[in-house]
Every structure is written in C-alpha cells, then in structure tokens.
Motif scaffolding. Sequence first.
Motif, short mmCIF file in Angstrom:
data_model
loop_
_atom_site.label_atom_id
_atom_site.label_comp_id
_atom_site.label_asym_id
_atom_site.label_seq_id
_atom_site.Cartn_x
_atom_site.Cartn_y
_atom_site.Cartn_z
N ALA A 184 35.76 -22.43 -41.65
CA ALA A 184 37.18 -22.73 -41.85
C ALA A 184 38.07 -21.70 -41.16
CB ALA A 184 37.48 -22.77 -43.35
N MET A 185 37.66 -20.43 -41.21
CA MET A 185 38.43 -19.39 -40.53
C MET A 185 38.46 -19.62 -39.02
SD MET A 185 37.02 -16.07 -42.63
CE MET A 185 37.90 -14.86 -41.63
N ALA A 186 37.32 -20.01 -38.47
CA ALA A 186 37.24 -20.27 -37.02
C ALA A 186 38.15 -21.43 -36.63
CB ALA A 186 35.80 -20.56 -36.63
N LYS A 187 38.24 -22.44 -37.49
CA LYS A 187 39.13 -23.56 -37.22
C LYS A 187 40.59 -23.12 -37.16
CE LYS A 187 36.43 -27.13 -36.76
NZ LYS A 187 36.42 -27.86 -35.47
N ASP A 188 40.91 -22.03 -37.89
CA ASP A 188 42.27 -21.48 -37.88
C ASP A 188 42.46 -20.43 -36.79
OD1 ASP A 188 42.95 -23.08 -40.01
OD2 ASP A 188 42.68 -21.52 -41.52
N GLY A 189 41.42 -20.22 -35.98
CA GLY A 189 41.51 -19.22 -34.93
C GLY A 189 41.40 -17.80 -35.42
N LEU A 190 40.78 -17.60 -36.59
CA LEU A 190 40.68 -16.27 -37.18
C LEU A 190 39.24 -15.77 -37.28
CD1 LEU A 190 43.32 -16.64 -40.05
CD2 LEU A 190 43.59 -15.47 -37.86
N PHE A 191 38.34 -16.40 -36.54
CA PHE A 191 36.95 -15.96 -36.48
C PHE A 191 36.39 -16.41 -35.14
CE2 PHE A 191 32.52 -15.62 -38.26
CZ PHE A 191 32.63 -14.32 -38.70
N PHE A 192 35.18 -16.04 -34.83
CA PHE A 192 34.58 -16.45 -33.56
C PHE A 192 34.68 -17.98 -33.40
CE2 PHE A 192 32.21 -12.61 -34.90
CZ PHE A 192 32.54 -11.78 -33.84
N ARG A 193 35.21 -18.40 -32.26
CA ARG A 193 35.46 -19.82 -32.06
C ARG A 193 34.21 -20.66 -32.25
NH1 ARG A 193 37.99 -21.58 -26.39
NH2 ARG A 193 35.92 -20.88 -25.70
N LYS A 194 33.07 -20.14 -31.83
CA LYS A 194 31.82 -20.89 -31.93
C LYS A 194 31.43 -21.15 -33.39
CE LYS A 194 27.37 -21.16 -29.57
NZ LYS A 194 27.75 -22.44 -28.92
N ALA A 195 31.92 -20.30 -34.32
CA ALA A 195 31.63 -20.51 -35.73
C ALA A 195 32.28 -21.77 -36.27
CB ALA A 195 32.09 -19.29 -36.54
N GLY A 196 33.25 -22.31 -35.53
CA GLY A 196 33.92 -23.55 -35.94
C GLY A 196 33.28 -24.79 -35.36
N GLU A 197 32.14 -24.63 -34.69
CA GLU A 197 31.44 -25.78 -34.12
C GLU A 197 30.27 -26.19 -35.02
OE1 GLU A 197 30.23 -24.67 -30.22
OE2 GLU A 197 32.28 -24.35 -29.48
N PHE A 212 26.13 -21.73 -35.87
CA PHE A 212 26.48 -20.37 -35.43
C PHE A 212 26.98 -19.55 -36.60
CE2 PHE A 212 29.40 -17.15 -33.82
CZ PHE A 212 28.63 -16.53 -32.86
N SER A 213 27.79 -20.17 -37.45
CA SER A 213 28.30 -19.49 -38.63
C SER A 213 27.16 -19.04 -39.55
CB SER A 213 29.25 -20.43 -39.40
OG SER A 213 29.86 -19.79 -40.48
N LEU A 214 26.16 -19.91 -39.70
CA LEU A 214 24.99 -19.57 -40.51
C LEU A 214 24.21 -18.41 -39.90
CD1 LEU A 214 23.86 -23.19 -41.39
CD2 LEU A 214 24.23 -21.39 -43.09
N TRP A 215 24.02 -18.45 -38.58
CA TRP A 215 23.20 -17.41 -37.94
C TRP A 215 23.91 -16.06 -37.89
CZ3 TRP A 215 18.41 -17.81 -38.13
CH2 TRP A 215 17.73 -19.01 -37.89
N ILE A 216 25.23 -16.06 -37.72
CA ILE A 216 25.93 -14.77 -37.68
C ILE A 216 25.96 -14.15 -39.07
CG2 ILE A 216 28.30 -15.62 -38.04
CD1 ILE A 216 29.17 -13.61 -35.88
N GLN A 217 26.06 -15.00 -40.10
CA GLN A 217 25.95 -14.52 -41.48
C GLN A 217 24.56 -13.94 -41.72
OE1 GLN A 217 27.14 -16.76 -45.44
NE2 GLN A 217 25.18 -17.54 -44.75
N CYS A 218 23.56 -14.63 -41.20
CA CYS A 218 22.17 -14.19 -41.32
C CYS A 218 21.98 -12.82 -40.66
CB CYS A 218 21.25 -15.22 -40.67
SG CYS A 218 19.54 -14.71 -40.47
#
Length: 485
Positions: free
Chosen positions: A357-370, A379-385
């Motif tokens: 959700a943050m990535a969708k707002d432009g407040l996190f890595f753009r790829k995390a919103g894909e 990507f969001s799962l793996w960066i958290q990992c």
Amino acid sequence: MEKNTSPTTSQELKKELSLTDATMIVIGSMIGSGIFIVSADVTRNLGSPGYLLLAWIITGIITLISALSYGELAGMMPNAGGQYVYLREAYNSLTGFLFGWTTFLVIETGTIAAVAVAFAKYTGVLLPDYIGTEHKFLLFDTQQLLAIALILLLTFVNVQGVKNAKLVQLIFTVTKIGALLGLAVVGIIVGSDPKKGMWAINSIDFWSPVKIIWENGKIIDYEYLSGIGLWSAMGLALIGPLFSSSAWNNVTYTAGEMKNPKRDIPLSLLYGTLTVSALYILANIAYLMLLPVQGHPNATDTLSRGIMFATNDRVGTAAAEMIFGNPATIIMAIFIMISTFGCNNGIILSGARVYYAMAKDGLFFRKAGELNTKGVPAFSLWIQCGWACLLCLTGTYGDLLDYTVFAILVFYILTIVGVFVLRKKQPNTPRPYKAFGYPVIPAIYLLFAVALCVNLLIYKPIPSWAGVGIVALGIPVFYLWKKKA
C-alpha cells in the motif's frame, strides 16, 4: 487500482480470503510463545494469583475494545494496508508513513525474527545434537540459520499465492487452538485433584500483591503493593500480556484480498480476539491449578520454583510437567514449534500488504507495489524476508522490539483517536459497522492506553524514548522519499 503493463505480473489482488481465513489470521498471528512465558514476569511484578488473572482479563478487555474500534475503520476503508490507510486518511501521509516505516523497520520484521528464533530454540530441544547455541556454522549458530530457513520457507509459500498461505494458516491455527485448549482443560482437571492441585495454596493470598526484587538468582527484597504503587506495577506487568495479545490488527492489512472485507474484517477481529483472550485466561487458570505462584529462583524442582521462577520463565512447560511428567519438555517443544510456525505465517502474509500500500502511494520501493502472476506482492514479501533474516543474524530484534512497545501503543492510540477524527472529517462515509459503545468505550481505552504510556515513560524511559527515536528517524526518510517521487 493502477494497472501494471508487465505481462509477468497480475493486475490486482485476488479476493480469496473468507471470514474463516481472516479469523485464522487473527488467532494465528496472536498466539505465539508468549502465553507460555510471560506469566512468570507478571507474577514477579504482582506476586498474587488474583492479580495475575486480573492482568490477563484487563488485557482481554482492552484488546477486544481496540479491535471493535478498528472494526469501524475496516468497514469504512476495506483497502490493502489496513492501519496504514486508516492513519493516512485520519491525519496525513506522514503519519501513515511513520507507521509503515516502524512496521517495516522493527514491528513486523522484528516480530518475525523473534518468533522464528523461538521456533529454532524449541527445535533445539528435540534435536540438541544438531540445533543449539553451541553449534556453529561459520560465524553463526545453527539456531539463527534454522530461523532464517523458516522465514525463507514461509515467504516462499506466500509468494506462491494466498491460497497456499491461507491453507497453511488454517492447518496450524486449528492445531494450536486445539492444543492450547487441551492443555488448559486437562490442566484444570488434573489440578482439581486435592492431592495434586495448587489452587488451595494459591487461594490463601489470592489478593495480596507483592513485587519480588531479585538479582543474579537472589531475592533481594519484597515490596508490598497498594495504591498508586500497585497500579504502576500492574502497568508494567501488562506489557507482556499486551504484547502476547498483539498482532490482531494484522488482518486489516489483507483487506484487498478479502471476499467481503466490510463484513468479514470486523467480525474476524471480534471472533479472533475473543477466542484468544478466552484461551489465555483458561491457560492461566490451569497454571494456578497446577503450580504455586510463589517460588524461589534457586530451587531445584518445578513446584518449588513456582510460576514466578519457572526455569527460563517457561511456565507452560512447568505446567505440562505437572500433567505429563518428564515427557512434558518434548510435548511443549512440539506444541510451541507448531504455534510459532503458524504465527509467523500469518505475520509474513499480512505484513507485506502494508509495504504494498505504501508503494502504491509512492512512499516505498516502487516494485513493492507490483503483483506477481499469483496475485501477491512478491517483492514486498521478499524485502520483508531479507530484513527479518538480517535481524536474526544481528540478534538485535529483541532490543528493537523492547524499544517499540511504547511506539506500538502510540500508534494504537492514534488509530482509535482516528475513529473520532473521521466521524468529523468524513461524516457521510458509509460505516457498515460502528465502534462498540462509541464514544464512551473507545474513550475508556484511550485513557487506559495514555496512562500506560505515561507509566512506561516513568519506569522504562530509555526503551520508551528509544522507540520514539526510531519513529522520528522516519521523518527525514519520508521527505526524501517524497522528493524522490
């Protein structure tokens, strides 16, 4: 929803989570290893059977009130990201970002690391020749490596789609509900035997609170509690139970994948928190039926150590020993492995949706919103990992979690205040569910939570202010990210 033009990714989150799935996420994320440990610290702070139960009852009431208040926000804004979205809408993007920043940096990833290490430690009970702190591989011990392997495995399962993740959650959550309920019921039955039970002994000073002051295995003093001192001690004693009852809000992060989020998220919060609170209170009644509250840190047997000085604070294992005898250690190790495995799956599943959700707002890595072809933010799962695994290696997750207890409470307070703010700010927004007892009940929660924060600032100033510092670090990061965007 923004469309992604990449042929290798899905365009939207898949609506695959039912009310049952959401309830399993609530229960599974809440029940980890805390219920088997923290009662020891509570009794050292309060020293009374009655106040031990009262601490868990207060925790259950507070958790239920806050969950029911979140239900209104969940019904209003059934979007991926949950609490991040509520804070953004009630206040501004900065407030939402600071919550997301702290969630990624410490709250979610630190909890994932801590739960994974707990899983590894109890695996070491079953496989001491292979898993243990004395076994090293290069610079790291085998417990750290097993914890990382668990995080990698569960992240991989979640990357394969919500359908796989929810199946794992269902299996492990139902199993640990049955096991915890079984331990409590059997414990109460066994403890009812006058020859084995400890209830009669605990009843003698049922409402006589006393704080045990001890260092290096020696009791230095007894502080008999009353008035403000008693409630200050209660405030400190509540930290463990409240943390053991946290993570129920994680289900709000998954709203974008709920089939009927406006109905199911509020109901799952109610059913889940009510179930866990009841199980926790039953477990503590069983502890009191099987073990004396009072004990001595240097005692050599389980009964003489009591609840307050159970070996390594493992009250659950001590209680199981009273039921099953010597095999108790193995039984509890298996149970806690099941519990922590399911707990981490729920946290990993839900946490990644905040960064999405943050990535969708432009407040996190753009790829995390894909989304990947399975419809999940891979990507969001793996960066958290990756960050959780790094915390496992550094061993700092415990300190970081201590530092953020204060910050977590502040975000809870801001979110409940958000119910009041949005009633004024968005009076016409449909509310399928309204906060129970509004405005009185949410206001009672706020008074309690603020008092607890003040108590922490007085009695635990260093970790509390450190938590504020972690949140504040996000302010320049927010403006840098906005500038970059």
